[in-house]
Design a protein around this motif. Structure first.
Motif, PDB file in Angstrom:
ATOM      1  N   ALA A 196       0.789  -1.218   0.000  1.00 36.74           N
ATOM      2  CA  ALA A 196       0.000   0.000   0.000  1.00 36.74           C
ATOM      3  C   ALA A 196       0.834   1.287   0.000  1.00 36.74           C
ATOM      4  N   LYS A 197       1.873   1.323   0.834  1.00 36.13           N
ATOM      5  CA  LYS A 197       2.491   2.626   1.103  1.00 36.13           C
ATOM      6  C   LYS A 197       3.989   2.674   0.838  1.00 36.13           C
ATOM      7  N   SER A 200       6.075   2.900   4.276  1.00 31.07           N
ATOM      8  CA  SER A 200       6.459   1.720   5.058  1.00 31.07           C
ATOM      9  C   SER A 200       7.620   0.963   4.397  1.00 31.07           C
ATOM     10  N   LYS A 201       7.989   1.360   3.177  1.00 31.78           N
ATOM     11  CA  LYS A 201       9.051   0.622   2.477  1.00 31.78           C
ATOM     12  C   LYS A 201      10.316   1.452   2.263  1.00 31.78           C
ATOM     13  N   GLY A 219       1.765  -2.351  -6.990  1.00 31.72           N
ATOM     14  CA  GLY A 219       0.748  -2.151  -5.954  1.00 31.72           C
ATOM     15  C   GLY A 219       0.391  -0.696  -5.755  1.00 31.72           C
ATOM     16  N   GLY A 220      -0.194  -0.423  -4.597  1.00 32.42           N
ATOM     17  CA  GLY A 220      -0.656   0.923  -4.299  1.00 32.42           C
ATOM     18  C   GLY A 220       0.473   1.936  -4.249  1.00 32.42           C
ATOM     19  N   PHE A 223       1.504   4.458  -7.233  1.00 35.81           N
ATOM     20  CA  PHE A 223       0.801   5.697  -7.627  1.00 35.81           C
ATOM     21  C   PHE A 223       1.472   6.961  -7.107  1.00 35.81           C
ATOM     22  N   GLY A 292      -6.796   2.798  -9.284  1.00 36.64           N
ATOM     23  CA  GLY A 292      -5.984   1.668  -9.733  1.00 36.64           C
ATOM     24  C   GLY A 292      -5.951   0.583  -8.667  1.00 36.64           C
ATOM     25  N   MET A 293      -6.290  -0.656  -9.095  1.00 35.51           N
ATOM     26  CA  MET A 293      -6.429  -1.741  -8.111  1.00 35.51           C
ATOM     27  C   MET A 293      -5.489  -2.926  -8.367  1.00 35.51           C
ATOM     28  N   GLY A 317       5.441  -7.480  -0.752  1.00 41.49           N
ATOM     29  CA  GLY A 317       4.246  -6.667  -1.028  1.00 41.49           C
ATOM     30  C   GLY A 317       3.538  -7.064  -2.313  1.00 41.49           C
ATOM     31  N   PRO A 318       2.203  -7.226  -2.252  1.00 42.98           N
ATOM     32  CA  PRO A 318       1.422  -7.608  -3.431  1.00 42.98           C
ATOM     33  C   PRO A 318       1.333  -6.465  -4.444  1.00 42.98           C
ATOM     34  N   VAL A 319       1.103  -6.815  -5.715  1.00 45.64           N
ATOM     35  CA  VAL A 319       1.028  -5.773  -6.747  1.00 45.64           C
ATOM     36  C   VAL A 319      -0.411  -5.317  -7.018  1.00 45.64           C
ATOM     37  N   GLY A 320      -1.332  -5.755  -6.186  1.00 45.45           N
ATOM     38  CA  GLY A 320      -2.716  -5.324  -6.318  1.00 45.45           C
ATOM     39  C   GLY A 320      -3.479  -5.652  -5.045  1.00 45.45           C
ATOM     40  N   GLU A 323      -6.652  -9.330  -1.957  1.00 46.73           N
ATOM     41  CA  GLU A 323      -7.697  -9.895  -1.082  1.00 46.73           C
ATOM     42  C   GLU A 323      -9.021 -10.005  -1.831  1.00 46.73           C
ATOM     43  N   ASP A 354       2.112  -8.992   3.800  1.00 48.40           N
ATOM     44  CA  ASP A 354       1.039  -9.468   2.940  1.00 48.40           C
ATOM     45  C   ASP A 354       1.487 -10.304   1.753  1.00 48.40           C
TER      46      ASP A 354
HETATM   47  P1  AMP Z   1       1.816  -3.777   2.678  1.00 42.51           P
HETATM   48  O1  AMP Z   1       1.412  -4.255   4.032  1.00 42.51           O
HETATM   49  O2  AMP Z   1       2.402  -2.418   2.662  1.00 42.51           O
HETATM   50  O3  AMP Z   1       2.631  -4.789   1.931  1.00 42.51           O
HETATM   51  O4  AMP Z   1       0.446  -3.583   1.869  1.00 42.51           O
HETATM   52  C1  AMP Z   1      -0.383  -4.647   1.549  1.00 42.51           C
HETATM   53  C2  AMP Z   1      -1.696  -4.123   1.161  1.00 42.51           C
HETATM   54  O5  AMP Z   1      -1.560  -3.309   0.014  1.00 42.51           O
HETATM   55  C3  AMP Z   1      -2.709  -5.191   0.791  1.00 42.51           C
HETATM   56  O6  AMP Z   1      -3.719  -5.197   1.744  1.00 42.51           O
HETATM   57  C4  AMP Z   1      -3.216  -4.765  -0.569  1.00 42.51           C
HETATM   58  O7  AMP Z   1      -4.627  -4.871  -0.703  1.00 42.51           O
HETATM   59  C5  AMP Z   1      -2.796  -3.310  -0.636  1.00 42.51           C
HETATM   60  N1  AMP Z   1      -2.699  -2.842  -2.015  1.00 42.51           N
HETATM   61  C6  AMP Z   1      -2.002  -3.361  -3.022  1.00 42.51           C
HETATM   62  N2  AMP Z   1      -2.225  -2.701  -4.154  1.00 42.51           N
HETATM   63  C7  AMP Z   1      -3.125  -1.731  -3.875  1.00 42.51           C
HETATM   64  C8  AMP Z   1      -3.788  -0.715  -4.626  1.00 42.51           C
HETATM   65  N3  AMP Z   1      -3.552  -0.587  -5.935  1.00 42.51           N
HETATM   66  N4  AMP Z   1      -4.640   0.092  -4.004  1.00 42.51           N
HETATM   67  C9  AMP Z   1      -4.889  -0.056  -2.687  1.00 42.51           C
HETATM   68  N5  AMP Z   1      -4.289  -0.984  -1.910  1.00 42.51           N
HETATM   69  C10 AMP Z   1      -3.425  -1.809  -2.495  1.00 42.51           C
END
Ligand code: AMP
Length: 395
Positions: A196-197, A200-201, A219-220, A223, A292-293, A317-320, A323, A354
């Motif tokens: 997400a952020k 945090s990274k 991922g988030g 952006f 963007g998701m 960290g996930p790219v979307g 969940e 995650d």
């Molecule tokens: P992190 O704990 O920083 O690795 O963030 C993991 C979270 O990032 C997960 O819950 C994802 O759903 C969220 N995430 C990933 N991509 C996006 C996105 N494009 N928009 C919002 N949240 C996201």
């Protein structure tokens, strides 16, 4: 740092810090025993040598002696995993506990009551650590997941064992896997950072930027980088106070000759929900009220090439928004690329938060080289911090 494999525990009482902080159901059954399974090799080494394994752990965050969080609830699960009886000590420290340990036979397993029934545990209290140290001839730390905490059982207790302190099998594997990426990584070394952020990274990025060759930002957090470069990101998640930071990361990457891959297209939604309407947009032209998701198809093609041409891969960290099923395909695709690269000989480490959950959910655990069990501890290691639990074993 000495390993358990450099000694023999015959006839010794071995005090072992494990991480049995497992999830419990409402009727106090263990719902995921992976942390117990993860400690099996260390425990087996001790009892097969002919030592007594005295296991200590925390469970949850009890306020005082909360019976809901007694380690007695997990005894059956530990017995099932180890295939051996386990003696439970209702007291963590003290006379009665010492007696149980004294009377134990070689090859026995003893589990102590929740360390956090004593507030001194989290305070890293010296006297409490000293009392714990009375329970073993040797000390083993196999709780990587809490190695970033300077608690009595994870850190302070080690000083009472000048020579007889050892790293357990799990802790060694975790430390080695980080080393394989950060220090001894076979080039090209790739980091895939999502989630997400950016905030945090950022410490991770700063620590690894001169140790990697390529960086995928997904991922988030992508952006914030896209907006910083003038892109229109609609209602996508963004840290507006980190735009300058994002640009400075890109500049730093350039200075270190790190190839940065940002997504070029994205699966957008008109609502943060699995059933939202969706469309694919260029990453820098997302309409207002759309967000963007997940990574788009062109981005995934780029990620594929980069991942499959790397010899060392760190994935955090996930790219979307994995969940939600509709937005999980990018993360699944990345999992497939990492798996394919691993089967062709790359070393891949999935660590921290995650991405570990995603890898488990989509069954990639056996297709990557190593999945870390230690969320916060893994992140702090990637940030370049020396973990107190590990430092204590080295001193
Ligand atoms: P992190 O704990 O920083 O690795 O963030 C993991 C979270 O990032 C997960 O819950 C994802 O759903 C969220 N995430 C990933 N991509 C996006 C996105 N494009 N928009 C919002 N949240 C996201």
């Amino acid at each position: 740092m000495k390993s358990i494999y450099q000694t023999n525990f015959k006839n010794q009482k071995v005090l072992v810090r494990v991480d049995f902080n497992v999830p419990l159901s409402f009727d106090k059954k263990v719902t995921d025993n992976s942390r117990i399974v993860a400690a099996k090799k260390t425990i087996n080494k001790i009892i097969n040598d002919g030592g007594t394994a005295v296991l200590m752990s925390h469970l949850g965050r009890p306020k005082g002696n909360d019976p809901e969080l007694s380690l007695s609830h997990i005894v059956k699960s530990v017995e099932d995993v180890l295939g051996k009886p386990v003696v439970f000590s209702k007291q963590t420290i003290g006379e009665a506990t010492q007696q149980i340990i004294k009377n134990s036979k070689p090859g026995q397993i003893i589990l102590l009551e929740n360390l956090r029934y004593h507030k001194e545990e989290e305070e890293g209290d010296n006297d409490f650590a000293k009392k714990l140290s009375k329970l073993g001839d040797s000390y083993v730390n196999d709780a990587f997941g809490t190695a970033h905490r300077a608690h009595a059982s994870t850190c302070v207790v080690a000083k009472f064992f000048t020579k007889n302190k050892f790293a357990g099998d799990l802790l060694l594997k975790e430390v080695d896997s980080i080393k394989k990426v950060i220090e001894d990584g076979q080039k090209p070394v790739l980091a895939i950072l999502g989630g997400a952020k950016v905030s945090s990274k950022i410490t991770i990025i700063n620590n690894i930027i001169d140790k990697i060759d390529k960086l995928i930002i997904g991922g988030g957090m992508a952006f914030t980088f896209i907006k910083a470069q003038g892109g229109k990101i609609g209602g996508s998640i963004c840290e507006n106070d980190k735009l300058d930071l994002a640009l400075s990361i890109l500049e730093k990457a350039k200075q270190n000759k790190v190839e940065v891959c940002l997504p070029v297209d994205v699966l957008c939604a008109n609502d943060f929900s699995n059933d939202a309407e969706t469309q694919i947009c260029p990453i820098n032209q997302i309409p207002e009220n759309w967000e963007g998701m997940d990574a788009g198809p062109e981005s995934l093609e780029i990620f594929k090439k980069v991942i499959e041409s790397s010899n060392t891969i760190l994935w955090n960290g996930p790219v979307g928004v994995f969940e939600m099923e509709t937005f999980s395909k990018g993360t699944v695709a990345v999992g497939n690329f990492v798996s394919k690269s691993t089967s062709s000989g790359a070393f891949s480490l999935v660590g921290g938060g995650d991405s570990v959950a995603a890898v488990k959910q989509f069954n990639f655990s056996n297709k990557v080289s190593y999945v870390s069990t230690g969320g916060g501890a893994m992140l702090e290691s990637l940030e370049g911090k020396t973990l107190p639990g590990i430092k204590a074993l080295e001193q």
